[in-house]
Write a protein that holds these residues in place. Structure first.
Motif, PDB file in Angstrom:
ATOM      1  N   TYR A  32       0.815  -1.197   0.000  1.00  0.00           N
ATOM      2  CA  TYR A  32       0.000   0.000   0.000  1.00  0.00           C
ATOM      3  C   TYR A  32       0.852   1.250   0.000  1.00  0.00           C
ATOM      4  CZ  TYR A  32      -3.695  -3.300   1.073  1.00  0.00           C
ATOM      5  OH  TYR A  32      -4.557  -4.351   1.039  1.00  0.00           O
ATOM      6  N   ALA A  33       0.238   2.348  -0.360  1.00  0.00           N
ATOM      7  CA  ALA A  33       0.960   3.593  -0.522  1.00  0.00           C
ATOM      8  C   ALA A  33       0.849   4.503   0.686  1.00  0.00           C
ATOM      9  CB  ALA A  33       0.465   4.322  -1.763  1.00  0.00           C
ATOM     10  N   MET A  34      -0.344   4.583   1.261  1.00  0.00           N
ATOM     11  CA  MET A  34      -0.594   5.593   2.280  1.00  0.00           C
ATOM     12  C   MET A  34      -1.567   5.037   3.304  1.00  0.00           C
ATOM     13  SD  MET A  34       0.215   8.984   2.662  1.00  0.00           S
ATOM     14  CE  MET A  34       0.255   9.743   1.044  1.00  0.00           C
ATOM     15  N   ALA A  35      -1.337   5.383   4.556  1.00  0.00           N
ATOM     16  CA  ALA A  35      -2.284   5.085   5.627  1.00  0.00           C
ATOM     17  C   ALA A  35      -2.683   6.398   6.287  1.00  0.00           C
ATOM     18  CB  ALA A  35      -1.666   4.137   6.647  1.00  0.00           C
ATOM     19  N   ALA A  36      -3.899   6.457   6.759  1.00  0.00           N
ATOM     20  CA  ALA A  36      -4.387   7.732   7.285  1.00  0.00           C
ATOM     21  C   ALA A  36      -5.375   7.518   8.426  1.00  0.00           C
ATOM     22  CB  ALA A  36      -5.062   8.535   6.170  1.00  0.00           C
ATOM     23  N   TRP A  37      -5.563   8.592   9.152  1.00  0.00           N
ATOM     24  CA  TRP A  37      -6.606   8.658  10.180  1.00  0.00           C
ATOM     25  C   TRP A  37      -7.569   9.785   9.817  1.00  0.00           C
ATOM     26  CZ3 TRP A  37      -7.265   5.222  14.099  1.00  0.00           C
ATOM     27  CH2 TRP A  37      -6.187   4.399  14.421  1.00  0.00           C
ATOM     28  N   PHE A  38      -8.845   9.487   9.937  1.00  0.00           N
ATOM     29  CA  PHE A  38      -9.905  10.464   9.800  1.00  0.00           C
ATOM     30  C   PHE A  38     -10.721  10.438  11.092  1.00  0.00           C
ATOM     31  CE2 PHE A  38     -10.055  11.661   5.245  1.00  0.00           C
ATOM     32  CZ  PHE A  38      -9.078  10.809   4.756  1.00  0.00           C
ATOM     33  N   ARG A  39     -11.564  11.444  11.261  1.00  0.00           N
ATOM     34  CA  ARG A  39     -12.447  11.455  12.428  1.00  0.00           C
ATOM     35  C   ARG A  39     -13.778  12.082  12.060  1.00  0.00           C
ATOM     36  NH1 ARG A  39      -9.335  15.949  16.252  1.00  0.00           N
ATOM     37  NH2 ARG A  39      -9.790  17.781  14.949  1.00  0.00           N
ATOM     38  N   PRO A  89     -11.457  19.095  24.105  1.00  0.00           N
ATOM     39  CA  PRO A  89     -12.832  18.604  23.890  1.00  0.00           C
ATOM     40  C   PRO A  89     -13.220  18.572  22.415  1.00  0.00           C
ATOM     41  CG  PRO A  89     -12.768  20.065  25.774  1.00  0.00           C
ATOM     42  CD  PRO A  89     -11.398  20.124  25.157  1.00  0.00           C
ATOM     43  N   GLU A  90     -12.644  19.477  21.629  1.00  0.00           N
ATOM     44  CA  GLU A  90     -12.947  19.517  20.193  1.00  0.00           C
ATOM     45  C   GLU A  90     -12.405  18.304  19.442  1.00  0.00           C
ATOM     46  OE1 GLU A  90     -13.443  23.222  22.101  1.00  0.00           O
ATOM     47  OE2 GLU A  90     -11.596  22.023  21.953  1.00  0.00           O
ATOM     48  N   ASP A  91     -11.555  17.525  20.078  1.00  0.00           N
ATOM     49  CA  ASP A  91     -11.029  16.305  19.454  1.00  0.00           C
ATOM     50  C   ASP A  91     -11.982  15.123  19.619  1.00  0.00           C
ATOM     51  OD1 ASP A  91      -7.850  17.317  20.726  1.00  0.00           O
ATOM     52  OD2 ASP A  91      -8.537  17.469  18.644  1.00  0.00           O
ATOM     53  N   THR A  92     -13.058  15.309  20.368  1.00  0.00           N
ATOM     54  CA  THR A  92     -14.030  14.242  20.561  1.00  0.00           C
ATOM     55  C   THR A  92     -14.639  13.827  19.233  1.00  0.00           C
ATOM     56  OG1 THR A  92     -14.567  14.908  22.821  1.00  0.00           O
ATOM     57  CG2 THR A  92     -16.235  13.649  21.630  1.00  0.00           C
ATOM     58  N   ALA A  93     -14.540  12.543  18.914  1.00  0.00           N
ATOM     59  CA  ALA A  93     -15.010  12.036  17.621  1.00  0.00           C
ATOM     60  C   ALA A  93     -14.815  10.533  17.583  1.00  0.00           C
ATOM     61  CB  ALA A  93     -14.244  12.690  16.477  1.00  0.00           C
ATOM     62  N   VAL A  94     -15.384   9.939  16.555  1.00  0.00           N
ATOM     63  CA  VAL A  94     -15.025   8.560  16.201  1.00  0.00           C
ATOM     64  C   VAL A  94     -13.855   8.649  15.232  1.00  0.00           C
ATOM     65  CG1 VAL A  94     -15.763   6.405  15.150  1.00  0.00           C
ATOM     66  CG2 VAL A  94     -17.377   7.740  16.527  1.00  0.00           C
ATOM     67  N   VAL A 123     -13.293   8.389  20.687  1.00  0.00           N
ATOM     68  CA  VAL A 123     -12.450   9.179  21.570  1.00  0.00           C
ATOM     69  C   VAL A 123     -13.311  10.298  22.154  1.00  0.00           C
ATOM     70  CG1 VAL A 123     -10.502  10.774  21.697  1.00  0.00           C
ATOM     71  CG2 VAL A 123     -10.321   8.678  20.331  1.00  0.00           C
ATOM     72  N   THR A 124     -13.363  10.366  23.461  1.00  0.00           N
ATOM     73  CA  THR A 124     -14.144  11.393  24.141  1.00  0.00           C
ATOM     74  C   THR A 124     -13.231  12.158  25.084  1.00  0.00           C
ATOM     75  OG1 THR A 124     -16.125  10.030  24.036  1.00  0.00           O
ATOM     76  CG2 THR A 124     -16.147  11.870  25.580  1.00  0.00           C
ATOM     77  N   VAL A 125     -13.186  13.480  24.910  1.00  0.00           N
ATOM     78  CA  VAL A 125     -12.341  14.332  25.731  1.00  0.00           C
ATOM     79  C   VAL A 125     -13.241  15.224  26.578  1.00  0.00           C
ATOM     80  CG1 VAL A 125     -10.451  15.981  25.780  1.00  0.00           C
ATOM     81  CG2 VAL A 125     -10.599  14.306  23.914  1.00  0.00           C
ATOM     82  N   SER A 126     -13.139  15.081  27.884  1.00  0.00           N
ATOM     83  CA  SER A 126     -13.978  15.875  28.781  1.00  0.00           C
ATOM     84  C   SER A 126     -13.246  17.140  29.208  1.00  0.00           C
ATOM     85  CB  SER A 126     -14.347  15.055  30.016  1.00  0.00           C
ATOM     86  OG  SER A 126     -13.185  14.707  30.742  1.00  0.00           O
ATOM     87  N   SER A 127     -14.020  18.182  29.431  1.00  0.00           N
ATOM     88  CA  SER A 127     -13.419  19.473  29.819  1.00  0.00           C
ATOM     89  C   SER A 127     -13.271  19.587  31.323  1.00  0.00           C
ATOM     90  CB  SER A 127     -14.285  20.615  29.291  1.00  0.00           C
ATOM     91  OG  SER A 127     -15.601  20.493  29.768  1.00  0.00           O
TER      92      SER A 127
END
Length: 127
Positions: A32-39, A89-94, A123-127
């Motif tokens: 494969y050429a590329m691996a990535a993360w999305f949310r 907290p803004e990083d909270t996502a699947v 991923v859940t980030v609490s304030s």
């Protein structure tokens, strides 16, 4: 066929860290050429987070995570990682991992470049 399985998500306080893993089974990352993360955050579209060349060292990040997140891969283990520090907290996502098998000419941040996707890890980030 390739199966991607993410792990490492969870609940963390703001300022904390998590390390996500994405393990491949079946046909390996090797060709494969590329691996990535999305949310994808609640009520929002899925967005690019980071990408890494499987052969090579180039890494790419969206502006909001640059300097806080680090993508890496272990070719021997067919695994890609996302180290997330100084979480907000803004990083909270699947979070989803994805791989591109054909060295697509599409930009690394475009979803349609990627052929295989994992099921996602919360991923859940609490304030």
């Amino acid at each position: 066929q390739v199966q991607l399985v993410e792990s490492g998500g969870g609940l963390v306080q703001a300022g904390g860290s998590l390390r996500l893993s994405c393990a491949a089974s079946g046909r390996t990352f090797g060709s494969y050429a590329m691996a990535a993360w999305f949310r994808q955050a609640p009520g929002k579209e899925r967005e690019f987070v980071a990408a890494i060349q499987w052969i090579g060292s180039s890494q790419y990040y969206t502006d909001s995570v640059r300097g806080r997140f680090a993508i890496s891969r272990d070719r021997a283990k067919n695994t890609v990682y996302l180290q997330m520090n100084s979480l907000e907290p803004e990083d909270t996502a699947v979070y989803y991992c994805a791989v591109d098998k054909n060295a697509s000419s599409r930009p690394y941040y475009v979803e349609s470049r990627y052929d295989y996707w994992g099921q996602g890890t919360q991923v859940t980030v609490s304030s």
